[in-house]
Design a protein around this motif. Structure first.
Motif, PDB file in Angstrom:
ATOM      1  N   PRO A  98       0.839  -1.202   0.000  1.00 32.60           N
ATOM      2  CA  PRO A  98       0.000   0.000   0.000  1.00 32.60           C
ATOM      3  C   PRO A  98       0.875   1.254   0.000  1.00 32.60           C
ATOM      4  CG  PRO A  98      -0.736  -1.550   1.681  1.00 32.60           C
ATOM      5  CD  PRO A  98       0.598  -2.037   1.187  1.00 32.60           C
ATOM      6  N   THR A  99       0.487   2.246  -0.768  1.00 34.86           N
ATOM      7  CA  THR A  99       1.272   3.479  -0.867  1.00 34.86           C
ATOM      8  C   THR A  99       0.449   4.666  -0.413  1.00 34.86           C
ATOM      9  OG1 THR A  99       0.601   3.789  -3.173  1.00 34.86           O
ATOM     10  CG2 THR A  99       2.657   2.581  -2.768  1.00 34.86           C
ATOM     11  N   ALA A 100       1.153   5.762  -0.151  1.00 33.12           N
ATOM     12  CA  ALA A 100       0.512   7.013   0.267  1.00 33.12           C
ATOM     13  C   ALA A 100       1.156   8.168  -0.499  1.00 33.12           C
ATOM     14  CB  ALA A 100       0.686   7.220   1.772  1.00 33.12           C
ATOM     15  N   GLN A 146       5.736   3.943   0.270  1.00 28.49           N
ATOM     16  CA  GLN A 146       5.118   2.856   1.024  1.00 28.49           C
ATOM     17  C   GLN A 146       4.628   3.360   2.380  1.00 28.49           C
ATOM     18  OE1 GLN A 146       7.533  -0.659   1.389  1.00 28.49           O
ATOM     19  NE2 GLN A 146       6.306  -1.463   3.091  1.00 28.49           N
ATOM     20  N   ARG A 147       3.435   2.925   2.746  1.00 35.96           N
ATOM     21  CA  ARG A 147       2.860   3.332   4.018  1.00 35.96           C
ATOM     22  C   ARG A 147       3.593   2.637   5.162  1.00 35.96           C
ATOM     23  NH1 ARG A 147      -2.160   5.670   4.327  1.00 35.96           N
ATOM     24  NH2 ARG A 147      -3.094   6.198   2.314  1.00 35.96           N
ATOM     25  N   GLU A 175       2.356  -0.938   7.143  1.00 33.63           N
ATOM     26  CA  GLU A 175       1.292  -1.541   6.340  1.00 33.63           C
ATOM     27  C   GLU A 175       1.942  -2.314   5.199  1.00 33.63           C
ATOM     28  OE1 GLU A 175      -1.644   1.316   5.142  1.00 33.63           O
ATOM     29  OE2 GLU A 175      -1.650   2.293   7.109  1.00 33.63           O
ATOM     30  N   LEU A 211      -2.589  -4.912   1.598  1.00 37.11           N
ATOM     31  CA  LEU A 211      -3.804  -4.112   1.482  1.00 37.11           C
ATOM     32  C   LEU A 211      -4.728  -4.308   2.681  1.00 37.11           C
ATOM     33  CD1 LEU A 211      -5.258  -2.156  -0.409  1.00 37.11           C
ATOM     34  CD2 LEU A 211      -6.394  -4.105  -1.472  1.00 37.11           C
ATOM     35  N   ASP A 257      -3.840  -4.634   5.752  1.00 42.30           N
ATOM     36  CA  ASP A 257      -3.378  -3.726   6.811  1.00 42.30           C
ATOM     37  C   ASP A 257      -3.909  -2.320   6.593  1.00 42.30           C
ATOM     38  OD1 ASP A 257      -1.979  -5.846   7.854  1.00 42.30           O
ATOM     39  OD2 ASP A 257      -0.108  -5.346   6.825  1.00 42.30           O
ATOM     40  N   TYR A 258      -3.929  -1.897   5.328  1.00 41.70           N
ATOM     41  CA  TYR A 258      -4.438  -0.559   5.004  1.00 41.70           C
ATOM     42  C   TYR A 258      -5.926  -0.450   5.352  1.00 41.70           C
ATOM     43  CZ  TYR A 258      -6.311   3.176   2.072  1.00 41.70           C
ATOM     44  OH  TYR A 258      -6.978   4.269   1.605  1.00 41.70           O
ATOM     45  N   CYS A 310      -9.733  -8.068   0.101  1.00 38.50           N
ATOM     46  CA  CYS A 310      -8.319  -8.203   0.467  1.00 38.50           C
ATOM     47  C   CYS A 310      -7.953  -9.657   0.765  1.00 38.50           C
ATOM     48  CB  CYS A 310      -8.007  -7.332   1.680  1.00 38.50           C
ATOM     49  SG  CYS A 310      -8.150  -5.568   1.371  1.00 38.50           S
TER      50      CYS A 310
END
Length: 538
Positions: free
Chosen positions: A356-358, A375-376, A379, A382, A384-385, A514
């Motif tokens: 997952p990215t931010a 990267q988050r 996390e 997905l 975890d996000y 997910c």
């Protein structure tokens, strides 16, 4: 027949201008420019220029609105002598909208050819002239349509300087000088009618013998004519209400000949499996990361009996004695084979296995803005996000109902102690306090702390420090938190309120996607953003 000559560009320009101005040709002098003729109406001027652009394309010179019409026509050098896109569509519209049902453009042209000897190009000129004198409403019959064409033909002959003449007029003697028999036309017509009557009688006798109705066709035609008239009336009403160009804008653009079937997945699956196999053999692939996992999932989605036989053959022919890479290739291939075997009995699924990215924006010392997807933290997948979005945080915390009521009571006591406040202000605050309590009891909507602060600021800015101290005191009502990702529903007051049921359903769907993936099997999907130059095409 009259010698056929092509339409001139001046005729088309003159007609387009007259049609827009709603004036006959004689009232629009060709020595004036478009700008002079429209009288300062810029919208009308732009419409005329747009029509000329559609008609002649890039041949229309710049600042053509300031050029007299006759000079403008001379500047269009590449005109081919035929109706362009705009004028042809206007002629088609005229026939469709104003002529009776069944009276098509080919019918009109055939009549002009037979009655006046006009060729195709002169027919274009006549119909072009007709655009400036089109009927106010749809003509009711074919006779009215022909009468209107007759009037247009006379007007065209006058403007074109031609005269119509009947063909084949004969003299009183033949070419070799012998006498020609002359028949009395009245007697001839009488004999014809008598013969027609006798033939009709014979037909009726034979029809009665065979059990046929000779008038069946006429009755069916009469019924269909009535039905056609009703449909035509509805169509006229529809066109009058929506405009003549509306129908062309809503016509379906689907064409079965443009349909493309993508059914070669079985071949691409073999190629992808073989690439993975040789990547391991050549030592370029030694461990399974997220990208390889994603490739394996795509391969499992395309699993089919032929692919299984293909993979089984390659596994069986791999000699482990040739080295470590061969041993690794056979081991990985066997695991993938078993997974594909399980996937055969399940629908294909999409499963996101990326990190997952931010969004991350950085402003450098020089003022440059740098943006990146990073990267988050904490996390790794997905799921975890989704759990992080479900947990919420300080930004989505709110006070419970009891705590809000207690805080408002403290605010009211503070304001009440202000002796210097006017009586009218105190009454207004008391009314506001009553309304807030009533709203809290009647509506499930939760009032956030920021809302309470706004009420307090409106009530008394003088007591800000005292109120802050009292509101900061501990309360028995703990704060609650809603998810970062949540859904709201519109209530009767027009406002949007947080809805826990819909939010729970939404988060359950995300969690399911997910964990188990999402399938689109047996679903029809409308894909948007694929238009030419669309920002969504990628």
């Amino acid at each position: 027949a009259i010698v056929d000559v092509p339409v001139k560009s001046l005729e088309i320009i003159h007609t387009i201008v007259c049609q827009k101005l709603k004036k006959p040709l004689d009232e629009v002098p060709m020595s004036k420019s478009i700008k002079e003729l429209v009288g300062g109406k810029s919208t009308l001027q732009n419409e005329i220029l747009g029509d000329l652009q559609k008609e002649f394309g890039n041949d229309v010179p710049e600042k053509s609105e300031e050029t007299p019409l006759n000079e403008l026509a001379e500047s269009i050098t590449s005109f081919g002598g035929t109706l362009g896109k705009h004028s042809a569509s206007q002629v088609a519209r005229l026939i469709t909208a104003k002529m009776p049902g069944g009276f098509t453009q080919s019918t009109a042209r055939a009549y002009l050819q037979a009655s006046y000897g006009l060729g195709p190009m002169r027919q274009d000129g006549l119909l072009l002239l007709g655009l400036t004198s089109e009927p106010a409403a749809r003509l009711a019959s074919e006779a009215e349509a022909k009468a209107w064409l007759d009037a247009c033909a006379q007007a065209y002959a006058k403007r074109a300087g031609i005269a119509y003449s009947a063909g084949g007029s004969g003299g009183g003697a033949s070419g070799n000088g012998s006498a020609v028999a002359v028949v009395n036309s009245e007697a001839f017509d009488k004999a014809q009618r008598e013969q027609q009557r006798l033939v009709t009688q014979q037909l009726e006798v034979l029809a009665r013998y065979l059990g046929l109705d000779l008038r069946q066709g006429e009755r069916s035609f009469e019924a269909s004519r009535v039905e056609t008239g009703l449909l035509q009336a509805e169509l006229d009403l529809w066109i009058e209400e929506h405009g003549e160009f509306y129908a062309s804008g809503i016509k379906p653009s689907f064409d079965a000949r443009k349909a493309r079937t993508f059914d070669s997945f079985w071949n691409w699956a073999r190629q992808d499996a073989l690439i993975l196999y040789y990547e391991i053999l050549f030592g370029r692939l030694t461990e399974v990361d997220r990208e390889i996992t994603s490739q394996c999932i795509r391969l499992m989605n395309r699993a089919n009996p032929a692919l299984m036989r293909y993979m089984a053959y390659n596994i069986a022919t791999t000699d482990e004695s040739r080295g470590e890479t061969y041993k690794l290739a056979r081991s990985y291939a066997q695991m993938l084979y078993e997974n594909c075997e399980v996937a055969l009995s399940h629908p294909p699924v999409y499963k996101d296995v990326d990190f997952p990215t931010a969004p991350h924006t950085e402003v450098t010392a020089s003022g440059d803005i740098k943006y990146a997807e990073v990267q988050r933290p904490e996390e790794r997948k997905l799921l975890d996000y989704v759990r992080m979005m479900q947990a919420g945080g300080e930004l989505t915390q709110f006070s419970g109902r009891q705590r809000v009521e207690q805080s408002l009571a403290k605010i009211y006591r503070i304001i009440k102690q202000q002796n210097s406040m006017k009586k009218d202000s105190k009454l207004a605050i008391q009314g506001l306090y009553t309304d807030v309590l009533r709203a809290l009891r009647m509506s499930p909507k939760i009032m956030e702390e920021s809302g309470a602060r706004r009420i307090f600021n409106r009530a008394s800015r003088q007591s800000l420090s005292d109120a802050s101290e009292m509101m900061a005191s501990p309360s028995s009502s703990a704060k609650e938190t809603i998810p970062f990702l949540h859904l709201k529903r519109k209530v009767s007051t027009g406002e949007w309120e947080f809805n826990s049921k819909l939010t729970g359903m939404y988060l359950d769907v995300l969690t399911e996607m997910c964990q188990n993936g999402q399938t689109f099997e047996n679903k029809n999907v409308l894909i948007t953003g694929c238009g030419k130059d669309s920002i969504g095409a990628e």
